[in-house]
Design a protein around this motif. Sequence first.
Motif, PDB file in Angstrom:
ATOM      1  N   ALA A 135     -14.487  -6.777  10.391  1.00 35.31           N
ATOM      2  CA  ALA A 135     -13.581  -6.896  11.547  1.00 35.31           C
ATOM      3  C   ALA A 135     -12.382  -7.766  11.209  1.00 35.31           C
ATOM      4  O   ALA A 135     -11.241  -7.463  11.596  1.00 35.31           O
ATOM      5  N   THR A 136     -12.644  -8.857  10.457  1.00 28.71           N
ATOM      6  CA  THR A 136     -11.543  -9.751  10.089  1.00 28.71           C
ATOM      7  C   THR A 136     -10.544  -9.037   9.186  1.00 28.71           C
ATOM      8  O   THR A 136      -9.320  -9.157   9.353  1.00 28.71           O
ATOM      9  N   ALA A 137     -11.052  -8.259   8.211  1.00 29.11           N
ATOM     10  CA  ALA A 137     -10.156  -7.532   7.300  1.00 29.11           C
ATOM     11  C   ALA A 137      -9.297  -6.535   8.073  1.00 29.11           C
ATOM     12  O   ALA A 137      -8.092  -6.421   7.842  1.00 29.11           O
ATOM     13  N   SER A 138      -9.904  -5.792   9.017  1.00 27.62           N
ATOM     14  CA  SER A 138      -9.115  -4.831   9.807  1.00 27.62           C
ATOM     15  C   SER A 138      -8.093  -5.546  10.675  1.00 27.62           C
ATOM     16  O   SER A 138      -6.961  -5.086  10.833  1.00 27.62           O
ATOM     17  N   ALA A 139      -8.486  -6.691  11.252  1.00 26.68           N
ATOM     18  CA  ALA A 139      -7.536  -7.435  12.084  1.00 26.68           C
ATOM     19  C   ALA A 139      -6.366  -7.947  11.256  1.00 26.68           C
ATOM     20  O   ALA A 139      -5.207  -7.920  11.702  1.00 26.68           O
ATOM     21  N   ASN A 140      -6.653  -8.443  10.037  1.00 24.46           N
ATOM     22  CA  ASN A 140      -5.564  -8.920   9.170  1.00 24.46           C
ATOM     23  C   ASN A 140      -4.632  -7.777   8.780  1.00 24.46           C
ATOM     24  O   ASN A 140      -3.411  -7.947   8.691  1.00 24.46           O
ATOM     25  N   ARG A 141      -5.212  -6.591   8.513  1.00 24.99           N
ATOM     26  CA  ARG A 141      -4.356  -5.430   8.211  1.00 24.99           C
ATOM     27  C   ARG A 141      -3.491  -5.057   9.413  1.00 24.99           C
ATOM     28  O   ARG A 141      -2.334  -4.671   9.263  1.00 24.99           O
ATOM     29  N   ALA A 142      -4.055  -5.174  10.622  1.00 20.23           N
ATOM     30  CA  ALA A 142      -3.262  -4.898  11.829  1.00 20.23           C
ATOM     31  C   ALA A 142      -2.127  -5.899  11.966  1.00 20.23           C
ATOM     32  O   ALA A 142      -0.994  -5.550  12.330  1.00 20.23           O
ATOM     33  N   ALA A 143      -2.410  -7.176  11.658  1.00 21.58           N
ATOM     34  CA  ALA A 143      -1.345  -8.190  11.731  1.00 21.58           C
ATOM     35  C   ALA A 143      -0.250  -7.894  10.726  1.00 21.58           C
ATOM     36  O   ALA A 143       0.946  -8.026  11.023  1.00 21.58           O
ATOM     37  N   ALA A 144      -0.668  -7.476   9.496  1.00 27.38           N
ATOM     38  CA  ALA A 144       0.341  -7.147   8.487  1.00 27.38           C
ATOM     39  C   ALA A 144       1.195  -5.968   8.936  1.00 27.38           C
ATOM     40  O   ALA A 144       2.411  -5.922   8.710  1.00 27.38           O
ATOM     41  N   LEU A 145       0.550  -4.985   9.606  1.00 29.14           N
ATOM     42  CA  LEU A 145       1.315  -3.826  10.091  1.00 29.14           C
ATOM     43  C   LEU A 145       2.327  -4.238  11.144  1.00 29.14           C
ATOM     44  O   LEU A 145       3.479  -3.775  11.139  1.00 29.14           O
ATOM     45  N   THR A 146       1.935  -5.111  12.073  1.00 31.92           N
ATOM     46  CA  THR A 146       2.892  -5.553  13.105  1.00 31.92           C
ATOM     47  C   THR A 146       4.034  -6.327  12.481  1.00 31.92           C
ATOM     48  O   THR A 146       5.185  -6.206  12.909  1.00 31.92           O
ATOM     49  N   HIS A 147       3.758  -7.150  11.441  1.00 33.04           N
ATOM     50  CA  HIS A 147       4.839  -7.873  10.767  1.00 33.04           C
ATOM     51  C   HIS A 147       5.805  -6.903  10.129  1.00 33.04           C
ATOM     52  O   HIS A 147       7.034  -7.105  10.158  1.00 33.04           O
ATOM     53  N   ARG A 148       5.273  -5.834   9.530  1.00 35.63           N
ATOM     54  CA  ARG A 148       6.162  -4.850   8.911  1.00 35.63           C
ATOM     55  C   ARG A 148       6.982  -4.114   9.967  1.00 35.63           C
ATOM     56  O   ARG A 148       8.161  -3.815   9.765  1.00 35.63           O
ATOM     57  N   LEU A 149       6.342  -3.817  11.102  1.00 31.66           N
ATOM     58  CA  LEU A 149       7.091  -3.164  12.180  1.00 31.66           C
ATOM     59  C   LEU A 149       8.210  -4.065  12.693  1.00 31.66           C
ATOM     60  O   LEU A 149       9.324  -3.625  12.954  1.00 31.66           O
ATOM     61  N   LEU A 150       7.927  -5.356  12.847  1.00 34.36           N
ATOM     62  CA  LEU A 150       8.957  -6.294  13.311  1.00 34.36           C
ATOM     63  C   LEU A 150      10.071  -6.436  12.278  1.00 34.36           C
ATOM     64  O   LEU A 150      11.245  -6.557  12.622  1.00 34.36           O
ATOM     65  N   ALA A 151       9.696  -6.414  10.988  1.00 34.34           N
ATOM     66  CA  ALA A 151      10.726  -6.472   9.951  1.00 34.34           C
ATOM     67  C   ALA A 151      11.594  -5.232   9.991  1.00 34.34           C
ATOM     68  O   ALA A 151      12.817  -5.302   9.887  1.00 34.34           O
ATOM     69  N   PHE A 152      10.929  -4.073  10.162  1.00 33.80           N
ATOM     70  CA  PHE A 152      11.713  -2.827  10.251  1.00 33.80           C
ATOM     71  C   PHE A 152      12.654  -2.856  11.452  1.00 33.80           C
ATOM     72  O   PHE A 152      13.802  -2.432  11.385  1.00 33.80           O
ATOM     73  N   ALA A 153      12.154  -3.370  12.589  1.00 33.06           N
ATOM     74  CA  ALA A 153      12.970  -3.429  13.810  1.00 33.06           C
ATOM     75  C   ALA A 153      13.910  -4.613  13.818  1.00 33.06           C
ATOM     76  O   ALA A 153      14.673  -4.785  14.760  1.00 33.06           O
ATOM     77  N   ARG A 154      13.857  -5.463  12.781  1.00 35.18           N
ATOM     78  CA  ARG A 154      14.687  -6.671  12.694  1.00 35.18           C
ATOM     79  C   ARG A 154      14.419  -7.607  13.884  1.00 35.18           C
ATOM     80  O   ARG A 154      15.320  -8.155  14.488  1.00 35.18           O
ATOM     81  N   ARG A 155      13.133  -7.718  14.265  1.00 40.51           N
ATOM     82  CA  ARG A 155      12.744  -8.587  15.376  1.00 40.51           C
ATOM     83  C   ARG A 155      11.695  -9.612  14.935  1.00 40.51           C
ATOM     84  O   ARG A 155      11.119 -10.278  15.766  1.00 40.51           O
ATOM     85  N   GLN A 156      11.433  -9.712  13.625  1.00 33.13           N
ATOM     86  CA  GLN A 156      10.489 -10.713  13.171  1.00 33.13           C
ATOM     87  C   GLN A 156      11.146 -12.092  13.209  1.00 33.13           C
ATOM     88  O   GLN A 156      12.360 -12.225  13.232  1.00 33.13           O
ATOM     89  N   SER A 157      10.332 -13.100  13.213  1.00 31.18           N
ATOM     90  CA  SER A 157      10.849 -14.464  13.212  1.00 31.18           C
ATOM     91  C   SER A 157      11.052 -14.911  11.764  1.00 31.18           C
ATOM     92  O   SER A 157      10.099 -15.026  11.001  1.00 31.18           O
ATOM     93  N   LEU A 158      12.301 -15.111  11.361  1.00 33.72           N
ATOM     94  CA  LEU A 158      12.613 -15.483   9.984  1.00 33.72           C
ATOM     95  C   LEU A 158      12.842 -16.989   9.886  1.00 33.72           C
ATOM     96  O   LEU A 158      13.562 -17.567  10.687  1.00 33.72           O
ATOM     97  N   ASP A 159      12.217 -17.588   8.874  1.00 27.91           N
ATOM     98  CA  ASP A 159      12.421 -19.011   8.588  1.00 27.91           C
ATOM     99  C   ASP A 159      13.489 -19.094   7.494  1.00 27.91           C
ATOM    100  O   ASP A 159      13.189 -19.268   6.316  1.00 27.91           O
ATOM    101  N   VAL A 160      14.756 -18.968   7.913  1.00 26.27           N
ATOM    102  CA  VAL A 160      15.859 -18.897   6.962  1.00 26.27           C
ATOM    103  C   VAL A 160      16.201 -20.297   6.467  1.00 26.27           C
ATOM    104  O   VAL A 160      16.530 -21.181   7.259  1.00 26.27           O
ATOM    105  N   LYS A 161      16.145 -20.475   5.117  1.00 27.24           N
ATOM    106  CA  LYS A 161      16.439 -21.769   4.500  1.00 27.24           C
ATOM    107  C   LYS A 161      17.113 -21.539   3.152  1.00 27.24           C
ATOM    108  O   LYS A 161      17.054 -20.440   2.602  1.00 27.24           O
ATOM    109  N   PRO A 162      17.746 -22.569   2.605  1.00 35.62           N
ATOM    110  CA  PRO A 162      18.245 -22.446   1.227  1.00 35.62           C
ATOM    111  C   PRO A 162      17.079 -22.174   0.277  1.00 35.62           C
ATOM    112  O   PRO A 162      16.068 -22.891   0.311  1.00 35.62           O
ATOM    113  N   THR A 163      17.199 -21.145  -0.555  1.00 37.57           N
ATOM    114  CA  THR A 163      16.066 -20.697  -1.364  1.00 37.57           C
ATOM    115  C   THR A 163      16.501 -20.473  -2.812  1.00 37.57           C
ATOM    116  O   THR A 163      17.530 -19.840  -3.061  1.00 37.57           O
ATOM    117  N   ASP A 164      15.709 -20.983  -3.739  1.00 36.71           N
ATOM    118  CA  ASP A 164      15.938 -20.771  -5.173  1.00 36.71           C
ATOM    119  C   ASP A 164      15.201 -19.501  -5.580  1.00 36.71           C
ATOM    120  O   ASP A 164      13.980 -19.495  -5.743  1.00 36.71           O
TER     121      ASP A 164
END
Length: 986
Positions: A660-689
């Motif tokens: 159940a935990t593995a399926s739930a984590n996969r569901a969370a990853a899918l929602t993150h990808r959907l939010l990234a595709f929709a440009r609605r995810q929460s981005l922690d934008v910082k100076p990055t090397d």
Amino acid sequence: MPPSSVSSLAPERVLTPAGGEMGERIRAFDWSTTPLGPLSQWPASLRTTVNILLLAPLPMALLWGPEGILLYNDGYARIAGGHHPQVLGLPAVVGWPEIADFNRGVIEAGLRGESLSFKDRHLVLHRNGVPEETWLDLTYTPVTDEYGQPMGMWAIVVETTERVKEERRRRRAETSLLVANERIQLALDAGAVIGTWVWDIPADRFSADARFARTFTMNAEHLEEGVPLARAVQSIHPEDTARVEELIARAVREGGLYRAEYRVRQWDGSWMWIEANGHCERDAQGRALRFPGVLLDIDARKKAESRQAFLLALSDRLRPLSEPRAIMSLAAELLGRRLGIHRAGYAEFDASQTMVEFVTSWSEGPLGPLEGRYALALFGRPVVAGLESGQTVIFEDMMRDEGAADVSDALGARAAVVVPLMRANLLRGVLYLNHREVRAWPPEEISLVEEVASRTWEALERALAEKELRELNVSLEKRVEERTRERNRLWELSQAPFLIADMEGRWVSMSPAWTTLLGWSEDELLGRTSEWMEHPEDRNATRSEVSQLSEGQRTLRFENRFRHKDGSYRYFSWLAVPSEGLLYCVARDVTEDKQREAELARTQEQLRQSQKMEAVGQLTGGIAHDFNNLLAGIVGALDLLARRIKSGKLDNVQRYIDAATASANRAAALTHRLLAFARRQSLDVKPTDINALVLSLEELLHRTLGENVSLKTQLKADLWTARTDANQFESALLNLVINARDAMPDGGKLTIETANTHLDESYVRAFEGLAAGDYVVMCVSDTGTGMTPDVVAKAFDPFFTTKPIGQGTGLGLSMIYGFVRQSGGHVRIYSEVGQGTTVKLYLPRHGAEAAAREKVAGEAQRALEGETVLVVEDDPSVRMVVVDVLQDLGYRALEAGDAKQALPHLEGRGRIDLLVTDVGLPGMNGRQLAEIARQKRPGLKVLFATGYAEGAAVRGGFLAEGMEMITKPFPVDVLAARLRAMLTPD
């Protein structure tokens, strides 16, 4: 020129006060420096001509003398643009160097006494310092002195650039729509099908139905049994046979659809246009087996297209002609050849209507040309009466028509068509067609003949009008004295509605076109303002425009609506100039333009809605498929877990929990990808090397690629700092590496490169939302199978994947695209089949030159004594989990379902060390609650929890000092570590 013509007017009468702005410029110009010399020495004919020029309501110019010295009025000055006023007094070839050859030819023609006319003439002008494509209607008429010697050239100049461009845009849009509609109609309109066939290719047995047989003039019984293909195509027009055979051969050779338009002979010897549609069916080995298809009747459409093309060509060839005989001769020849008759020509009647003269005659075959004058009575009173009433007279066989046999003998013809040409309701001439043998005249031919007669008569009227205009130049001084009559004559010839009004907007004078366009008589329009027929919605704007005109401002483009006498409204676009207490106005009827714009807008909106629904369907279908799979794993595992606990069998409990935990984590990853595709995810934008991130992942990437794929990194030493979310970047890089590995099943080489680059305005203009500036580039290149252009075009689409079912969600690249664009960057794919693929990520450069390092959270620690956390969450299940975790860790937990329930805790005096709140609360959202909380408790630490937050798209613009964000769903240990890190001082 004789000396006596040098100065017949006093210097003060050289220019009238009506000259306007250009009159003042001409008076103030230093003419002593030009070939014309001082004003006082100008020839009388030139001075009078300039007066006419300045009074003209249309944009006009005068090219005077062998040098073509330019003089012009206010209307021409506006068309000249940046060339005005520098070109005043200059030779035309000097003032307009970009069209010097064109103007040189015009000047030479004028000095020879020739007139010129151009419709929508294309010229490239440098009016404002840069080349501009321009279209103009140009009419050139020679100017003569009192001795009849050509001295210059009138030029009437009307710019048609916007109309031509709009017509071109409209034609392109209409063509696209017509093609699309035609293909749909061919598939649905069963009424157009006139036959079906099936060709057995190996046996060369071609069979078809009875309708096909009738169309191809073949025996129906033979076709039902089958004949060789060569027999079936014998009825095709010889000019079309080779093309049709090649199309059939290509369909058999290459497969796919077959479509051809061609002519087929009918039983009566005529030719019929058809469209054949079919396809070649193949077996598993690719051998051609069957070739079925249908026939569509397109005869009417093709004939209509041919007719329209003929009429357009006729108009184009008549337009440059100015001599009446040349116009009629050309029209007669083109029409005669088109219909395949023996003779065609033009005859005109004298003023007494008793004699007819054959002016022009074209012939081919057994009939010779007609020449000379004949008594009108020869043609019989019934024929003449019909022509005088405006009716076309038709003879299929004059020998069988009582009273026409004598005419047949005189003309040597058996069949004839005579079309009357009327002027002021009087018969002035005829267009005639003769044929030696008996001939039928189908209705479509009669319609074409009448249309040609109408267009030719219009061209003749135009030529006569131009001839009259040339004759009006004989006495220049008389034209000045009679300028009002001349203006009215020009207005009557023009189809454009002209108007003169007083400063209050009352109509003083109008052209007849207003009555044609609106139906109101001159008595109904003059002496009143237009307010009574204005559309109520336009009334205030029209009154304001008239007020501005009365204050001296010009109207360059203003649109309103006038009511027609039948109650409908028509749109008009206005040009108006105030001068000497009057308003000089030119309008253009743009009603049809408005209707076309509205229709185009409706069509585009329908297309957009269709595209939206297609995208929504694709997205929801993919989401439903993946989430149903994930929910099946979660629900099934929890159901089995409940059964085992209820029965007391705990040996496999951890197995179900893990599932159940593995399926739930996969569901969370899918929602993150959907939010990234929709440009609605929460981005922690910082100076990055970026280099440091790539190096930190290098060992993981090696393990991911396996042994048969080599990894090479080429990292720029002085790479700029990028502005991005480090976690999302790592996820994007891992996705790209996995895709590259899958594209190299037999092994290969993967290269990761970094570089600095600058994107200028010319590059970013092609990509919406991309700003010019400095960017950090990461390139991931493989030597794999590569992608076709079609696959590259769809690579970023959601749920698009080339992998087998179950091996990919199709959200990887769309997530990367959404994350990079949300960061303000850009993604490009370069790929060739068999050569590999390169994906470039462009990330904005950060101002700081050192990447910020995040603290690495250690293991969760228990709460210190007395530490209190307020949890605000509208979902009871999530709130219960968070509160239980806090209590297990030793925190004192307060809970609230929304901001309203949380305020009493914040306003009280009890200890609160940290606020945990959902962003998307009902009513007051979490960010607003945090502001209120900090007003009451300054410095309060706040942890936002979010699954989707419009306002939290980029954390840098959302979080203040002492605020953090965690994305749902989150593991319990991650929540605990984040709480401890926030409550522990640095």
